[in-house]
Scaffold this motif. Structure first.
Motif, PDB file in Angstrom:
ATOM      1  N   HIS A  50       0.831  -1.210   0.000  1.00 21.15           N
ATOM      2  CA  HIS A  50       0.000   0.000   0.000  1.00 21.15           C
ATOM      3  C   HIS A  50       0.862   1.255   0.000  1.00 21.15           C
ATOM      4  N   PHE A  51       1.947   1.225   0.732  1.00 18.74           N
ATOM      5  CA  PHE A  51       2.857   2.370   0.754  1.00 18.74           C
ATOM      6  C   PHE A  51       3.432   2.619  -0.630  1.00 18.74           C
ATOM      7  N   VAL A  52       3.899   1.562  -1.281  1.00 21.29           N
ATOM      8  CA  VAL A  52       4.495   1.720  -2.611  1.00 21.29           C
ATOM      9  C   VAL A  52       3.454   2.237  -3.605  1.00 21.29           C
ATOM     10  N   ASP A  53       2.242   1.711  -3.536  1.00 19.87           N
ATOM     11  CA  ASP A  53       1.188   2.215  -4.421  1.00 19.87           C
ATOM     12  C   ASP A  53       1.006   3.717  -4.250  1.00 19.87           C
ATOM     13  N   LEU A  61      10.656  -1.612  10.385  1.00 16.38           N
ATOM     14  CA  LEU A  61       9.570  -1.069  11.203  1.00 16.38           C
ATOM     15  C   LEU A  61       8.223  -1.394  10.574  1.00 16.38           C
ATOM     16  N   ASN A  62       8.145  -1.281   9.263  1.00 14.43           N
ATOM     17  CA  ASN A  62       6.881  -1.572   8.588  1.00 14.43           C
ATOM     18  C   ASN A  62       6.469  -3.026   8.797  1.00 14.43           C
ATOM     19  N   VAL A 112      -2.309   1.698   9.479  1.00 17.48           N
ATOM     20  CA  VAL A 112      -1.399   2.382  10.402  1.00 17.48           C
ATOM     21  C   VAL A 112      -0.486   3.319   9.621  1.00 17.48           C
ATOM     22  N   VAL A 113      -0.232   4.479  10.202  1.00 15.04           N
ATOM     23  CA  VAL A 113       0.742   5.424   9.652  1.00 15.04           C
ATOM     24  C   VAL A 113       1.677   5.845  10.776  1.00 15.04           C
ATOM     25  N   SER A 132      10.944  15.554  10.316  1.00 16.24           N
ATOM     26  CA  SER A 132      11.125  15.626   8.868  1.00 16.24           C
ATOM     27  C   SER A 132       9.828  15.500   8.087  1.00 16.24           C
ATOM     28  N   GLY A 133       8.779  15.012   8.726  1.00 18.26           N
ATOM     29  CA  GLY A 133       7.539  14.731   8.005  1.00 18.26           C
ATOM     30  C   GLY A 133       7.595  13.432   7.232  1.00 18.26           C
ATOM     31  N   GLU A 134       8.673  12.667   7.383  1.00 11.48           N
ATOM     32  CA  GLU A 134       8.821  11.428   6.628  1.00 11.48           C
ATOM     33  C   GLU A 134       7.895  10.340   7.173  1.00 11.48           C
ATOM     34  N   VAL A 135       7.265   9.625   6.270  1.00  2.58           N
ATOM     35  CA  VAL A 135       6.426   8.493   6.653  1.00  2.58           C
ATOM     36  C   VAL A 135       7.340   7.284   6.830  1.00  2.58           C
ATOM     37  N   ARG A 136       7.516   6.855   8.061  1.00  2.00           N
ATOM     38  CA  ARG A 136       8.436   5.755   8.356  1.00  2.00           C
ATOM     39  C   ARG A 136       7.767   4.387   8.165  1.00  2.00           C
ATOM     40  N   ALA A 137       6.448   4.333   8.324  1.00  3.63           N
ATOM     41  CA  ALA A 137       5.726   3.077   8.122  1.00  3.63           C
ATOM     42  C   ALA A 137       4.318   3.416   7.669  1.00  3.63           C
ATOM     43  N   LEU A 138       3.777   2.571   6.798  1.00  6.99           N
ATOM     44  CA  LEU A 138       2.397   2.745   6.345  1.00  6.99           C
ATOM     45  C   LEU A 138       1.860   1.386   5.941  1.00  6.99           C
ATOM     46  N   VAL A 139       0.837   0.946   6.637  1.00  4.83           N
ATOM     47  CA  VAL A 139       0.162  -0.318   6.333  1.00  4.83           C
ATOM     48  C   VAL A 139      -1.283   0.015   6.028  1.00  4.83           C
TER      49      VAL A 139
END
Length: 763
Positions: free
Chosen positions: A254-257, A279-280, A304-305, A311-318
């Motif tokens: 989902h993150f890659v999409d 972490l993901n 989950v986000v 930095s605002g970086e998304v470290r994990a996204l499921v």
């Protein structure tokens, strides 16, 4: 005879130089003059591949000549063109030998095309005719005039087909062996070099023996050419090749999409994302474990986000429990629009604090009806219980609806809250503030988990908004979804952010302090819920009506973790709230972040001071008392000092007339400390207001109940000629049915009677 030979020699001496000069007029294939099309590789923040995406139906990784190790060069030359560095594009000796062999065998046994000729051929495929061969030879000779041998060989390695949609040696080495070129053994190099001869017939996954025989041919040629000695050649023949299974990497789907939707057209072939794959994976497992625990509660999915606040970086996204689940697995819960529940409440209180309210400001948690342009609005707490006068700290920590609506009213209604949410990146609030009304703060609007997480990250940055980031690629911070483009709001948000109140950082600090107060939320959540941590975390949950969505958000200075749980098809869960559904996942992820990276807490600035206040009035104390509570304030924004007018003759806190009904009910737990102001109060209908329209949904039995509320000095009774009046748990309702109906309330003490009427429609 000798004369003819002399004439031919003279002719060649005269024509070859002319032909060599004439090659300058031969055009090269246009495709050869442009960089080879590269597939797109997405990696996590540490360079671990997440997915490769085909471009023009192929996978390709461009490599430079310097990246091609000598054994691999030798293997390819042995397989295709051993005199590559001696000829000028056409190997006339090999061509003559091939022509003689084809003539003597009366069939084509060899084409004798050089690597340069093959490069020309794959750059401009044509029907295989004599004229095509002549043109390719001329183009090969011309190419050798313009390019170095190293350039030609590198281009060939990058453009030749290795089968299974792999174009170029970089893609082939990764697909078949999972290795960079420098790690290939002699055996692996020879194996790969043999495949371009016939990628389909030599497909290693279907014709392993044929591919192995071809490898042995290449090794033999390398040995004869002196590129391998007998020992290395023998070792290469004996090596057992370890081919990777015929599958592509598909990590963090989902993150890659989402990243792919956000990338600009000119994004580089390799895109380094912000994701931490390890972490993901932990987050994915946390989701699976919680879904297994809730299996009997009809909870099928969660998202989950995790955002790095600095930095605002998304470290994990499921985005879901299982991307490959039939039906809804590919729905991305991190980007889906879902009912917000109570997740907007902290922003409501933030606005109130910016305007001078304090954590000790009192909100009346008693039944109330608000007139609105579309009819009356009567919020209810999740527990269907009211607690009377509450400090903002307690009201927010326990996520009570009635106080939140009162606070929203105090700051001017839905418009300021909608504006702030839009400023902080919410793209789902497209309708007018009037459309949402006072219900905006308790969840009558939709939000996206990713955007909600970033809004909470803004709270963690003390009001400093910045867009979330998915990759290092420029302009990739927002997915481009045609149905809901975020561009306008995202562009405006940066400018609007600079217009925020100077009080925002201090107000945000107080909000974090209130949301981290485990004792303050004990009434609703207890002291041992998933919101309790051994280190400070600001927490907020949310549950939409009928248990269709629930949320949990936690943040520290370093990280924000946001979780949604529910069902993508909209079916309700079975009595699962934010604290029991989403919060355990948030808790597990936050504990992991604390253990792996460490977390801290927001430093307290000199502008924050502590004072003792009365627990019911929220006012500063004139004298010490045993039940005083300590509260935090911004210097210069202290509550007023209590006075004798706050108490009656017995020392009880005097409450206003709006507390009358609550004070007389069983819900009043402050009878020993409070008394309602003693004055004549006329009988007044609070609900339903005259002319209110109620919509009844047959699928929601609760929508048939219309609450009846009135304030007056005595006991009241309700009657209706057309509707049934019921009492349930001390609360009075009429059971709605289609049509217009009149309802009467009577006060036996004063004899007053008031009439109201409603209109009921069925959906």
């Amino acid at each position: 005879m000798k004369r003819s030979i002399r004439i031919a020699a003279v002719f060649l001496l005269a024509t070859v130089p002319a032909g060599w000069l004439g090659l300058k007029l031969v055009p090269l294939p246009p495709a050869l003059l442009h960089p080879a099309v590269q597939s797109r590789e997405l990696t996590d923040r540490h360079g671990v591949t997440l997915r490769e995406v085909r471009v023009d139906e192929r996978f390709a990784r461009e490599i430079s000549f310097a990246e091609i190790p000598a054994p691999l060069q030798h293997a390819m030359l042995a397989a295709e063109d051993k005199r590559f560095f001696q000829h000028h594009g056409v190997d006339f000796l090999a061509a003559g030998r091939a022509l003689w062999g084809n003539f003597t065998h009366r069939r084509i046994t060899s084409g004798a095309s050089t690597i340069t000729q093959q490069l020309v051929k794959i750059s401009d495929p044509r029907p295989r005719t004599v004229s095509t061969k002549i043109l390719e030879a001329a183009r090969a000779l011309r190419l050798e005039q313009l390019w170095t041998k190293e350039q030609i060989l590198a281009a060939y390695f990058n453009r030749i087909d290795f089968g299974n949609l792999n174009v170029g040696i970089g893609a082939a080495a990764n697909y078949y062996f999972g290795k960079p070129l420098g790690d290939l053994s002699d055996a692996e190099a020879a194996f790969l070099a043999g495949l371009p001869k016939n990628p389909k017939r030599l497909n290693p996954h279907r014709a392993t023996r044929a591919a192995k025989r071809r490898q042995e041919v290449v090794l033999a040629r390398m040995e004869r050419a002196g590129w391998l000695d007998a020992t290395r050649a023998g070792r290469a023949r004996a090596e057992q090749l370890q081919l990777r299974p015929p599958q592509r990497l598909f990590r963090a789907p989902h993150f890659v999409d989402l990243v792919l939707q956000s990338l600009p057209p000119n994004a580089p072939g390799t895109v380094k994302t912000t994701l931490d794959l390890d972490l993901n994976r932990f987050v994915e497992e946390a989701v699976r474990e919680q879904m297994a625990r809730l299996h009997g509660k009809n909870v099928k999915d969660a998202a989950v986000v995790v955002i790095d606040n600095a930095s605002g970086e998304v470290r994990a996204l499921v985005g879901s429990q299982n991307y490959f689940a039939p039906g809804t697995g590919q729905v991305n819960g991190a980007w889906a629009r879902r009912s917000a529940g109570s997740t907007f409440k902290p922003f409501t209180y933030l606005l109130a604090l910016e305007r001078g309210a304090t954590p000790a400001t009192i909100a009346a948690d008693v039944p109330v009806t608000f007139p609105t342009p579309t009819g009356s609005f009567r919020p209810e707490n999740y527990s269907h219980r009211c607690y009377g006068p509450l400090r903002y700290r307690i009201a927010l920590a326990n996520s009570l609806n009635i106080p939140a609506v009162r606070v929203l009213t105090s700051i001017g209604g839905a418009a300021p809250l909608q504006q702030r949410l839009q400023q902080w990146g919410m793209t789902t609030l497209e309708k007018t503030a009037e459309h949402y009304g006072l219900g905006l703060t308790i969840g009558n609007a939709e939000t996206r988990l990713l955007e909600l997480a970033n809004a909470y990250a803004t709270l963690a940055r003390m009001g400093e908004w910045q867009p979330y980031r998915l990759s290092d690629s420029a302009a990739s911070s927002q997915p481009s979804i045609a149905a809901t483009p975020p561009s306008r709001l995202s562009r405006e948000a940066s400018n609007l952010n600079h217009q925020l109140s100077p009080a925002t950082p201090l107000a945000a600090w107080l909000i974090a302090d209130m949301l981290s107060d485990n004792a303050a939320r004990a009434n609703s959540f207890g002291t041992q819920s998933a919101l309790r941590f051994d280190f400070p975390v600001a927490c907020k949950t949310g549950t939409s009506s009928d248990f269709r969505d629930n949320w949990a958000v936690g943040y520290t200075p370093e990280f924000t973790v946001a979780v949604w749980a529910g069902n993508f098809d909209g079916t309700p869960m079975r009595e699962v709230s934010g604290v029991t559904g989403a919060a355990p996942i948030m808790h597990a992820v936050m504990v992991q972040l604390h253990a792996q990276f460490g977390t801290s807490w927001f430093p307290r600035t000199p502008e924050i001071v502590e004072r003792e206040v009365h627990p019911v009035t929220g006012k500063l104390l004139a004298a010490p008392r045993a039940d005083a509570v300590r509260e935090k304030f911004v210097t210069g924004q202290l509550p007023p000092l209590e006075s004798a007018a706050d108490y009656d003759a017995t020392g009880k806190v005097i409450l206003g007339p709006e507390y009358s009904e609550w004070s007389a009910s069983a819900q009043n737990g402050m009878t020993a400390r409070t008394a309602v102001e003693d004055r004549d109060v006329p009988l007044r209908v609070e609900s339903p207001l005259p002319g209110t329209t109620f919509l009844v949904d047959p699928d929601l039995p609760s929508s048939e109940r219309v609450p009846l509320r009135a304030t007056g000095p005595g006991e009241v009774t309700w009657t209706s000629d057309s509707l049934e009046v019921r009492e349930v748990d001390g609360r009075t309702f009429v059971i709605a049915r289609e049509g217009e109906h009149r309802i009467t309330v009577h006060d036996a003490t004063t004899g007053q009677t008031v009439e109201t009427w409603i209109r009921v429609k069925t959906l």
